[in-house]
Design an enzyme around this catalytic site. Structure first.
Site, PDB file in Angstrom:
ATOM      1  N   ARG A   1      66.519  33.338  66.156  1.00 42.49           N
ATOM      2  CA  ARG A   1      65.680  34.535  66.218  1.00 42.49           C
ATOM      3  C   ARG A   1      64.694  34.585  65.055  1.00 42.49           C
ATOM      4  O   ARG A   1      63.616  35.156  65.179  1.00 42.49           O
ATOM      5  CB  ARG A   1      66.576  35.785  66.281  1.00 42.49           C
TER       6      ARG A   1
ATOM      7  N   LYS B   1      78.738  26.083  60.340  1.00 44.93           N
ATOM      8  CA  LYS B   1      79.566  26.082  61.544  1.00 44.93           C
ATOM      9  C   LYS B   1      80.824  25.251  61.320  1.00 44.93           C
ATOM     10  O   LYS B   1      80.826  24.341  60.486  1.00 44.93           O
ATOM     11  CB  LYS B   1      78.784  25.445  62.707  1.00 44.93           C
TER      12      LYS B   1
HETATM   13  N1  BES Z   1      72.381  27.643  68.402  1.00 46.09           N
HETATM   14  C1  BES Z   1      73.340  28.655  68.218  1.00 46.09           C
HETATM   15  C2  BES Z   1      73.858  29.231  69.539  1.00 46.09           C
HETATM   16  C3  BES Z   1      74.797  28.357  70.299  1.00 46.09           C
HETATM   17  C4  BES Z   1      76.085  28.164  69.857  1.00 46.09           C
HETATM   18  C5  BES Z   1      74.393  27.784  71.471  1.00 46.09           C
HETATM   19  C6  BES Z   1      76.952  27.376  70.597  1.00 46.09           C
HETATM   20  C7  BES Z   1      75.261  27.012  72.219  1.00 46.09           C
HETATM   21  C8  BES Z   1      76.540  26.794  71.770  1.00 46.09           C
HETATM   22  C9  BES Z   1      72.748  29.795  67.410  1.00 46.09           C
HETATM   23  O1  BES Z   1      71.838  29.435  66.448  1.00 46.09           O
HETATM   24  C10 BES Z   1      73.881  30.459  66.729  1.00 46.09           C
HETATM   25  O2  BES Z   1      74.478  29.844  65.887  1.00 46.09           O
HETATM   26  N2  BES Z   1      74.145  31.700  67.084  1.00 46.09           N
HETATM   27  C11 BES Z   1      75.229  32.429  66.511  1.00 46.09           C
HETATM   28  C12 BES Z   1      74.764  33.840  66.260  1.00 46.09           C
HETATM   29  C13 BES Z   1      75.715  34.646  65.438  1.00 46.09           C
HETATM   30  C14 BES Z   1      75.760  34.120  64.008  1.00 46.09           C
HETATM   31  C15 BES Z   1      75.266  36.096  65.436  1.00 46.09           C
HETATM   32  C16 BES Z   1      76.388  32.405  67.503  1.00 46.09           C
HETATM   33  O3  BES Z   1      76.148  32.469  68.705  1.00 46.09           O
HETATM   34  O4  BES Z   1      77.526  32.268  67.063  1.00 46.09           O
HETATM   35 MN    MN Z   2      72.770  28.948  64.600  1.00 47.60          MN
END
Ligand code: BES
Ligand code: MN
Ligand code: ZN
Length: 501
Positions: A355, A281
């Site tokens: 997931r 990230k």
């Molecule tokens: N934990 C995150 C989702 C999230 C991001 C929650 C920001 C709250 C604030 C999750 O694991 C994630 O990173 N999801 C990705 C999925 C994507 C790679 C398809 C996302 O939401 O960007």
């Molecule tokens: Mn994630």
């Protein structure tokens, strides 16, 4: 903090502070009018001189001479100009008065707010909300601040006053529910607020054991890496590869219902820190990914509240817990893993890890022969785009369960909104190399994430709450909220026939 319930006349009940309501332009509630009269028109005078503002949520603290009134302070809270409050308005009034009371120096208070009329809500609901608002106002997370701690809590007791004796038992039931929900939310908030270096998967497992110590009605079982390997949980294990912290699958069982009654199973995402893994990230606000175990935290919160109340249901809480970090041994984009269900998954993005850990937990819970399975997860940033920070995303494969959860959220003012799980979205998960990819490729990120989970939940009634937007706040108020414990508890109350609102 203690709560109790009394009935009686406002000009007779003694205390450090009385909380009374006023609506615009100058209408005092029944208790307010009595106290006004007893004080020789003090409140009416202040209303006339505009020193008391009846606008919704405005509070005014009035110090009184001890000889005329049984209380030394009056906290007057504005209700705006409508006769009947909406449930949201009532919560705003309760929250504003709790905050003002907290700052007042009073050690106890008599709350007369339950005499307010609230559309479609009972005495018990109002008492519950008074408790929740007060507990929210006093919640602090200061266990990691050294030196001078926030001054000791002065406020010790709130008495919910009802007009008639026969309303006491309803109000008491509301107070009991409110206290249990608040205890559950406090636990969820504190687990969420703890940083990733302290709140590890092993620590979450320890927290489950601690909870069991307080509530012996709970049974706790923790699966370690070896047990996961034995069950073939290749998806969960693939996320844990990048971490030096061992993963844990925590199972908490509460059996308060009939032996034959099929359990409700709650599954909570427990990523104790989500860096994204190799699909790392960006740095901005990455610290907030310590909150990526808030689904798990709410499962803990519900287990606690249900055990405290001794609800007549069977409830099982399951928490897959791991970190998601980059490492020489971490999963890479393109890696293919085999889930416990036997289905293979191409990991196109290691940041879609929630997931991956949930799918194995969702396969594992089949062994409990569940009546329903509800998972809660801070699963997608896309859910924040769709619904912001007010509302949880809700999807599932059984409309009656979804309707019950929507109604519970509405009743508890902890709302969710349904998104569609149509097959067109599922098609986005096609992979050239495995049974499915772990991400979609064309928008609707919350729905494609749920579509992925749906492939592992075909054998039972299932709903998924995406709590990415509601589980914590950013900015100056940064911190976990304890949501959606109120929604889930309302759903469980309704299942026990105790869902009156
Ligand atoms: N934990 C995150 C989702 C999230 C991001 C929650 C920001 C709250 C604030 C999750 O694991 C994630 O990173 N999801 C990705 C999925 C994507 C790679 C398809 C996302 O939401 O960007
Ligand atoms: Mn994630
Ligand atoms: Zn995550």
């Amino acid at each position: 903090m203690d709560f109790n319930v009394k009935s009686g006349a406002a000009d007779k009940l003694r205390g450090a502070c009385a909380i009374v309501a006023v609506s615009a332009p100058r209408r005092l509630s029944a208790a307010g009018a009595r106290l006004d009269k007893a004080s020789g028109g003090r409140l009416s005078a202040l209303l006339k001189s505009a020193d008391i503002d009846p606008e919704l949520g405005k509070t005014t603290l009035v110090h009184c001479a001890a000889d005329t009134l049984p209380v030394s302070r009056l906290l007057v809270v504005g209700c705006g100009k409508d006769k009947q409050l909406t449930p949201k308005d009532f919560i705003a009034v309760a929250a504003a008065s709790a905050r003002a009371l907290q700052g007042s120096g009073a050690t106890d208070a008599l709350s007369y707010l339950s005499e307010l009329e609230v559309a479609e809500r009972t005495q018990a609901w109002k008492a519950r909300q008074i408790v929740l608002a007060a507990r929210d106002a006093v919640y602090r997370f200061d266990e990691l601040k050294s030196g001078k701690k926030t001054p000791k809590q002065r406020l010790r007791r709130i008495t919910v006053v009802v007009e008639a004796r026969d309303q006491q038992s309803a109000a008491k039931a509301g107070v009991a529910k409110g206290s249990a929900i608040a205890n559950g939310m406090d636990l969820a908030r504190t687990l969420g607020n703890r940083p990733g270096n302290l709140c590890t998967p092993s620590d979450l497992a320890r927290q489950a054991t601690l909870l069991k110590k307080t509530y012996p009605s709970l049974k706790v079982d923790v699966l370690d890496r070896k047990a996961m390997e034995k069950h073939g949980m290749g998806a969960l294990l693939s996320v844990a590869r990048g971490s030096r912290q061992p993963p844990k699958l925590i199972v908490m069982e509460y059996r308060g219902g009939k032996k034959t009654a099929k359990p409700v199973v709650l599954v909570g995402k427990g990523v104790t820190f989500d860096s994204g893994g190799i699909s790392i990230k960006p740095g901005k606000a990455m610290d907030e990914m310590k909150f990526d175990m808030c689904g798990a935290a709410s499962v803990f919160g519900c287990m606690r509240a249900v055990a405290e109340l001794g609800l007549p249901i069977n409830l099982i809480g399951v928490v897959p817990a791991t970190e998601n970090l980059p490492d020489g041994d971490a999963s890479k984009p393109g890696d293919i893993v085999t889930s416990m269900s036997g289905q293979t998954i191409e990991i196109l993005n290691t940041d879609a890890e929630g997931r991956l850990i949930l799918c194995d937990a969702l396969t594992y819970v089949k062994k409990f022969n569940p009546d329903v399975v509800i998972d809660l997860a801070t699963l997608t940033g896309a859910c924040i785009v769709a619904l912001g920070h007010e509302t949880s995303g809700l999807l599932g494969n059984h409309q009656p369960l979804i309707d019950a959860l929507l109604a519970a959220g509405q009743s508890a003012c902890d709302r969710a909104w349904q998104l569609p799980l149509w097959s067109e979205y599922d098609e986005q998960l096609a992979s050239n190399f495995a049974d499915m990819a772990n991400i979609g490729n064309g928008g609707a990120g919350t729905i494609t994430a749920a579509s992925f989970l749906a492939r592992f939940t075909r054998d039972y009634h299932w709903a998924h709450l995406d709590i990415a937007g509601v589980a914590w706040k950013s900015g100056g108020d940064k911190g976990a909220t304890g949501r959606p414990v109120p929604l889930l508890m309302q759903y469980l109350f309704a299942r026990c026939g105790k869902g009156e609102t």
